[in-house]
Motif scaffolding. Sequence first.
Motif, PDB file in Angstrom:
ATOM      1  N   LEU A 136      14.200   2.978   5.327  1.00 31.00           N
ATOM      2  CA  LEU A 136      15.377   2.812   4.475  1.00 31.00           C
ATOM      3  C   LEU A 136      16.029   4.149   4.116  1.00 31.00           C
ATOM      4  N   ASP A 137      15.459   5.236   4.592  1.00 30.98           N
ATOM      5  CA  ASP A 137      15.990   6.583   4.387  1.00 30.98           C
ATOM      6  C   ASP A 137      16.098   6.959   2.908  1.00 30.98           C
ATOM      7  N   VAL A 138      15.014   6.688   2.173  1.00 28.85           N
ATOM      8  CA  VAL A 138      14.921   7.086   0.773  1.00 28.85           C
ATOM      9  C   VAL A 138      13.526   7.643   0.514  1.00 28.85           C
ATOM     10  N   PRO A 139      13.377   8.528  -0.478  1.00 28.85           N
ATOM     11  CA  PRO A 139      12.039   9.004  -0.825  1.00 28.85           C
ATOM     12  C   PRO A 139      11.265   7.906  -1.547  1.00 28.85           C
ATOM     13  N   VAL A 140       9.960   7.993  -1.530  1.00 31.44           N
ATOM     14  CA  VAL A 140       9.129   6.992  -2.200  1.00 31.44           C
ATOM     15  C   VAL A 140       9.495   6.899  -3.686  1.00 31.44           C
ATOM     16  N   SER A 141       9.878   8.007  -4.293  1.00 25.68           N
ATOM     17  CA  SER A 141      10.238   8.002  -5.720  1.00 25.68           C
ATOM     18  C   SER A 141      11.402   7.057  -6.013  1.00 25.68           C
ATOM     19  N   PHE A 142      12.225   6.750  -5.022  1.00 21.33           N
ATOM     20  CA  PHE A 142      13.342   5.817  -5.194  1.00 21.33           C
ATOM     21  C   PHE A 142      12.853   4.479  -5.748  1.00 21.33           C
ATOM     22  N   PHE A 143      11.669   4.038  -5.309  1.00 23.89           N
ATOM     23  CA  PHE A 143      11.153   2.738  -5.704  1.00 23.89           C
ATOM     24  C   PHE A 143      10.598   2.727  -7.128  1.00 23.89           C
ATOM     25  N   TYR A 144      10.503   3.903  -7.754  1.00 22.39           N
ATOM     26  CA  TYR A 144       9.947   4.009  -9.091  1.00 22.39           C
ATOM     27  C   TYR A 144      10.973   4.431 -10.131  1.00 22.39           C
ATOM     28  N   GLU A 145      12.238   4.541  -9.767  1.00 23.43           N
ATOM     29  CA  GLU A 145      13.264   5.048 -10.676  1.00 23.43           C
ATOM     30  C   GLU A 145      13.358   4.275 -11.978  1.00 23.43           C
ATOM     31  N   GLU A 146      13.163   2.989 -11.940  1.00 25.13           N
ATOM     32  CA  GLU A 146      13.334   2.184 -13.149  1.00 25.13           C
ATOM     33  C   GLU A 146      12.002   1.752 -13.751  1.00 25.13           C
ATOM     34  N   MET A 147      10.938   2.519 -13.463  1.00 23.73           N
ATOM     35  CA  MET A 147       9.625   2.194 -14.002  1.00 23.73           C
ATOM     36  C   MET A 147       9.647   2.381 -15.516  1.00 23.73           C
ATOM     37  N   PRO A 148       9.192   1.370 -16.266  1.00 21.56           N
ATOM     38  CA  PRO A 148       9.158   1.504 -17.731  1.00 21.56           C
ATOM     39  C   PRO A 148       8.255   2.670 -18.142  1.00 21.56           C
ATOM     40  N   ASP A 149       8.622   3.356 -19.213  1.00 16.52           N
ATOM     41  CA  ASP A 149       7.861   4.513 -19.696  1.00 16.52           C
ATOM     42  C   ASP A 149       6.404   4.173 -19.980  1.00 16.52           C
ATOM     43  N   GLU A 150       6.158   2.985 -20.551  1.00 16.72           N
ATOM     44  CA  GLU A 150       4.778   2.631 -20.894  1.00 16.72           C
ATOM     45  C   GLU A 150       3.904   2.488 -19.645  1.00 16.72           C
ATOM     46  N   VAL A 151       4.474   2.041 -18.531  1.00 19.72           N
ATOM     47  CA  VAL A 151       3.720   1.950 -17.279  1.00 19.72           C
ATOM     48  C   VAL A 151       3.416   3.346 -16.752  1.00 19.72           C
ATOM     49  N   ALA A 152       4.408   4.221 -16.796  1.00 20.25           N
ATOM     50  CA  ALA A 152       4.214   5.596 -16.321  1.00 20.25           C
ATOM     51  C   ALA A 152       3.166   6.324 -17.161  1.00 20.25           C
ATOM     52  N   ARG A 153       3.143   6.081 -18.481  1.00 20.30           N
ATOM     53  CA  ARG A 153       2.165   6.743 -19.357  1.00 20.30           C
ATOM     54  C   ARG A 153       0.746   6.288 -19.063  1.00 20.30           C
ATOM     55  N   GLU A 154       0.575   5.032 -18.622  1.00 21.58           N
ATOM     56  CA  GLU A 154      -0.759   4.496 -18.341  1.00 21.58           C
ATOM     57  C   GLU A 154      -1.298   4.925 -16.983  1.00 21.58           C
ATOM     58  N   ALA A 155      -0.467   5.547 -16.164  1.00 17.50           N
ATOM     59  CA  ALA A 155      -0.913   5.991 -14.835  1.00 17.50           C
ATOM     60  C   ALA A 155      -1.969   7.070 -14.989  1.00 17.50           C
TER      61      ALA A 155
ATOM     62  N   SER B 140       0.843  -1.197   0.000  1.00 18.97           N
ATOM     63  CA  SER B 140       0.000   0.000   0.000  1.00 18.97           C
ATOM     64  C   SER B 140       0.877   1.246   0.000  1.00 18.97           C
ATOM     65  N   ALA B 141       0.277   2.360  -0.360  1.00 23.79           N
ATOM     66  CA  ALA B 141       1.018   3.630  -0.402  1.00 23.79           C
ATOM     67  C   ALA B 141       1.560   3.984   0.979  1.00 23.79           C
ATOM     68  N   SER B 142       0.755   3.785   2.005  1.00 30.40           N
ATOM     69  CA  SER B 142       1.210   4.130   3.352  1.00 30.40           C
ATOM     70  C   SER B 142       2.359   3.229   3.802  1.00 30.40           C
ATOM     71  N   ARG B 143       2.295   1.950   3.423  1.00 30.72           N
ATOM     72  CA  ARG B 143       3.373   1.023   3.773  1.00 30.72           C
ATOM     73  C   ARG B 143       4.639   1.381   2.994  1.00 30.72           C
ATOM     74  N   LEU B 144       4.487   1.748   1.719  1.00 35.78           N
ATOM     75  CA  LEU B 144       5.646   2.139   0.916  1.00 35.78           C
ATOM     76  C   LEU B 144       6.305   3.380   1.504  1.00 35.78           C
ATOM     77  N   PHE B 145       5.494   4.315   1.971  1.00 30.28           N
ATOM     78  CA  PHE B 145       6.019   5.512   2.628  1.00 30.28           C
ATOM     79  C   PHE B 145       6.797   5.121   3.882  1.00 30.28           C
ATOM     80  N   GLN B 146       6.231   4.209   4.658  1.00 22.96           N
ATOM     81  CA  GLN B 146       6.881   3.739   5.889  1.00 22.96           C
ATOM     82  C   GLN B 146       8.207   3.037   5.567  1.00 22.96           C
ATOM     83  N   ILE B 147       8.219   2.219   4.547  1.00 23.57           N
ATOM     84  CA  ILE B 147       9.443   1.518   4.148  1.00 23.57           C
ATOM     85  C   ILE B 147      10.504   2.532   3.712  1.00 23.57           C
ATOM     86  N   GLY B 148      10.082   3.523   2.941  1.00 21.16           N
ATOM     87  CA  GLY B 148      11.014   4.567   2.514  1.00 21.16           C
ATOM     88  C   GLY B 148      11.636   5.290   3.693  1.00 21.16           C
ATOM     89  N   ARG B 149      10.849   5.556   4.703  1.00 17.74           N
ATOM     90  CA  ARG B 149      11.376   6.245   5.898  1.00 17.74           C
ATOM     91  C   ARG B 149      12.396   5.368   6.622  1.00 17.74           C
TER      92      ARG B 149
END
Length: 129
Positions: free
Chosen positions: A46-65, A35-44
Amino acid sequence: MRRTLLGLSQEKLGEALGLTFQQVQKYERGANRISASRLFQIGRVLDVPVSFFYEEMPDEVAREAPQPAMPGVGETQDRFEHDPLVKRETLELVRAYYRIADPRVRKRAFDLIKAIARAETGEEAALDA
């Protein structure tokens, strides 16, 4: 990967999140959605922003968001500065660098990377002038 780079076991991450290590394993393997809240908690933890987990997201997935309905919300990431120290590529490079056991070889690799960077930016030409 970030958990491993920090030397954090699945058990320790689970404790920090109030989960069992089996739940952490399921998240890491993709067996369970996060979940988004769990991802936020994990980021905290691991001391990284939530965007860290999306750095390698394929362009086609990002376009469909879904696109935000409000103007200005969700503007392209290009408008914001990113800290290169939190990028996965940087972490992998640093980890590989420190796996080089021989300090002389490590120093030569360091010097090589610096020389390549100088050549890319034209810094060497400026130094020679």
